[in-house]
Motif scaffolding. Sequence first.
Motif, PDB file in Angstrom:
ATOM      1  N   SER A  67       0.840  -1.206   0.000  1.00 40.66           N
ATOM      2  CA  SER A  67       0.000   0.000   0.000  1.00 40.66           C
ATOM      3  C   SER A  67       0.873   1.253   0.000  1.00 40.66           C
ATOM      4  O   SER A  67       0.543   2.254  -0.655  1.00 40.66           O
ATOM      5  N   ARG A 117       2.283   1.614  -3.449  1.00 36.76           N
ATOM      6  CA  ARG A 117       1.213   2.021  -4.362  1.00 36.76           C
ATOM      7  C   ARG A 117       0.982   3.528  -4.291  1.00 36.76           C
ATOM      8  O   ARG A 117       0.787   4.188  -5.322  1.00 36.76           O
ATOM      9  N   SER A 137       1.546   5.621  -7.714  1.00 41.70           N
ATOM     10  CA  SER A 137       0.351   6.228  -8.312  1.00 41.70           C
ATOM     11  C   SER A 137       0.596   7.709  -8.599  1.00 41.70           C
ATOM     12  O   SER A 137       0.264   8.214  -9.679  1.00 41.70           O
ATOM     13  N   PRO A 191      -3.476   1.130 -13.363  1.00 42.69           N
ATOM     14  CA  PRO A 191      -3.935   0.921 -11.982  1.00 42.69           C
ATOM     15  C   PRO A 191      -2.852   0.213 -11.162  1.00 42.69           C
ATOM     16  O   PRO A 191      -2.043  -0.544 -11.705  1.00 42.69           O
ATOM     17  N   SER A 206      -2.338  -1.901  -7.313  1.00 45.38           N
ATOM     18  CA  SER A 206      -3.071  -2.544  -6.231  1.00 45.38           C
ATOM     19  C   SER A 206      -2.305  -2.438  -4.916  1.00 45.38           C
ATOM     20  O   SER A 206      -1.072  -2.512  -4.903  1.00 45.38           O
ATOM     21  N   ARG A 227      -2.835  -4.686  -2.646  1.00 47.46           N
ATOM     22  CA  ARG A 227      -2.817  -6.052  -2.098  1.00 47.46           C
ATOM     23  C   ARG A 227      -1.950  -7.023  -2.886  1.00 47.46           C
ATOM     24  O   ARG A 227      -1.504  -8.022  -2.340  1.00 47.46           O
ATOM     25  N   LYS A 228      -1.722  -6.737  -4.169  1.00 44.83           N
ATOM     26  CA  LYS A 228      -0.933  -7.687  -4.969  1.00 44.83           C
ATOM     27  C   LYS A 228      -0.194  -6.964  -6.080  1.00 44.83           C
ATOM     28  O   LYS A 228      -0.453  -5.791  -6.384  1.00 44.83           O
ATOM     29  N   ASN A 286       0.209  -6.605  -9.830  1.00 47.20           N
ATOM     30  CA  ASN A 286      -0.513  -6.940 -11.060  1.00 47.20           C
ATOM     31  C   ASN A 286       0.466  -7.139 -12.223  1.00 47.20           C
ATOM     32  O   ASN A 286       1.689  -6.959 -12.074  1.00 47.20           O
TER      33      ASN A 286
END
Length: 806
Positions: A113, A116, A120, A141, A143, A145-146, A148
């Motif tokens: 997080s 991210r 972002s 995008p 994530s 949690r994982k 991508n």
Amino acid sequence: MLTTLWQLVTVLLIRLPEGIYVNTTILNRLSLLSQALSKPLHTQLFNYIERRYPKLDSSEYLRHLNIYAAFIFSQGKQNFRAIEILNDKDKFKAHTDQLIGFIYCESETNSLSGKRAIVSTLHRMMCDLAKANHTDIKSQPFSARKINDYTQNCIESYQSLERNEEILTYLNGWSVTSQERKAFSVDLDFIYVKYGQAFTDKINDALKRYALTQKTNSLKSNLDKIISLLKTTSSIDRKATVESFELSLSEKYVQSTFYKAYQLQFSECLVKGNNLVNFNRAFNDSIDIYTSVFINTKFYPAPLKAFIAPTMLSVKNPPSFSTGGKTSELEKMRWFANIPLHIKDEQAIAMIETRIERDMNILKTVFTTHFNQLQRRQERNKTFIENGIVKPLEGNKGSRKGNNKAQAYPIGEHHLDNTIATFYHYNINGYKGLFYIDFLGFKGKCEPLLKELNLPTNETLFTLTALLVMEHPKITPSWLQKLQLSNENGKLTGYKKVGEQFILTSEKARRGRNLAQQDVILNEFSKSIVDFIVQHTQIAREHLKAISNPDWKSLLLTCTLNKAVKPSEKSQLYKPLPLVRKRLNDKAALPLEYDVSAQELDIIASITTHRVIRRHRALQIYLETGSQSAVADALGHKEVNQDLLDTYLPKPLMEFFTERVIRQFQKAIIFEAMKESPYLLDAVNMTYEELEEFLENHGLNDIPDLNAATFDKAASQQAEQSIFDSVVFTVTVPLLQLLLSIKTIIDNDNDASRFNALVQHWYQSATYLFKCIEMADFDNDDILEMYQEAKCSPFDHTIIEGLLLC
């Protein structure tokens, strides 16, 4: 199971085997990053982030830009302008992907997080940069949690690049761990840039060993002190080699090196206006820490002679007299801030007087306006009470034919006459229903109702008592708190007429039992205030008397719709910040002759209490009269110490001029040391014209020749003109200790010529001074006592001799 396996693969992909990570929290302290991005590109990217995230703090904008700069720097680039990627979409996309991969692989942030949030922001920044240059890259995008598919491709793209381990180590910064295993970052950037990685690691290892012996609470402060000392030592090293740096810390040169470091830090402290005593203490601490880190561990040798720890004394309790309690820092700021050093002291005093008069005039105008409003409202309400219609407690049927219930007894803010007549008919707590305020037609509007009823509140009483204190500064909060209007029989005791004078009487506990009673003789204006207070609080007094509450005898009472009280010492009457702020926000009440900013009004409000007004008036009286007797009389002090010199100042003024003289002397010393330097004006922080005025008013004059022959000649030929008019010594124990050391050292030295002319001058001064003190007819007991104390606790002559020969 597959999810767990995928998370494990993700961790393996983004974790480096060597355990090197970019510490994003310290990037702003790495000087080499400042050149990674060109200034135009840096400004452009900053604006993109600012537009997208207007609520972020500017430090967050810079943090993200520093991460991008770290990526650029890790690729060995400097002054990056992005020209090579802006004209090629594929290169721009690859560059952006590698930036994302860099963050996932190298950031010290472990959580997805956290990564991210960074990627972002930076990806959108790069999209904005592409769009501004007519290139389109797709927004992606991320994530929390994982990993991508896009992110995985970015990681692989970054990992295909060549890694520069030294740069990544630099971007990770340096850290140590305390005794409790808490990590602290250490700023060794200045050593890395000047001396390279190997030597930086060597210093960091020494600090690591030291940190493991220290508790967490003290380690950060100690690190700041030792780093400051090393940084100043590094700045002195002109050759900028490891050998020259270590030579400056050798047993032969470390003493002089740290002496130079002390001088540099001392000058910086003067320029910044920081506390010199605190600086001196911190510098001595840094020497002790250096000894623990480097000397006790045999990292560097000890000096040939023990380090000299300079001592700096602050003036404590200079002769002065009280002006009504301890002055707050905000008060000092209002009185003394930004008074130029170059002007004459008479001009400085005039500036202080103007400032105090300005603040007092603003407050008096605002409070007098409020007082006048209260008086007008009181007269208006008398008319309303006589002519208004009283609403019955039960039912709402009027006696007028044809009127319905609502029209029979109109009440509320649009029918103030009826509202006020109704309340004063039933008085405090006169309505036994659920809500008195609703009964009076002011539902949800308690403050406006109390204002229209003109009831005594902390706000109204502060206005009235503040005006009283302005007129009579001897009034204190405790005096007001104890002020009784009458005794239990209703006879006026605290407010009475004696002859042709009207007097307020109360007690002042600090004056002692025999002097506890203090009378204030009222003038015409203050009498009108007291008369109004009596009327203003009458409704509260009658209510308290009716319920047999003994507080009814007090002059100062407040009330609401349902109860009356005597204000306590902790009430807003004595801590009135919100009340004063409200009054000063009334622009119509401010005096027209002053252009006062909202910030100034807020500062005035924050320092306005009875005690502060009293102090202002005391200082104002002193500046007007120059008389401590006038101040003592105005404050109601029980006695004036006539043994004090006439020239003694009120304590806040004494402290101001003590500091002012010290700063003037420091400026004069800087001028003497740098008068041939092109940087003189910057060093003294004055214009050429201001410097000329400063030298005329406060410059150092030539030192007189104070040898014994001169004094003997002056004594024997008093009628003849001497080369000096007078010599003034401010005698203190430390001064006498120093002069005793100088005299002892030179008396016992076979070659006095080793000492310079200034030392010889002070030797001659000391000789004469001690000769005077030791004479049989010397009658100053205070100086004799200090002289004996200095003789009984002498300085270390070896240390003083070392200083004299520097």
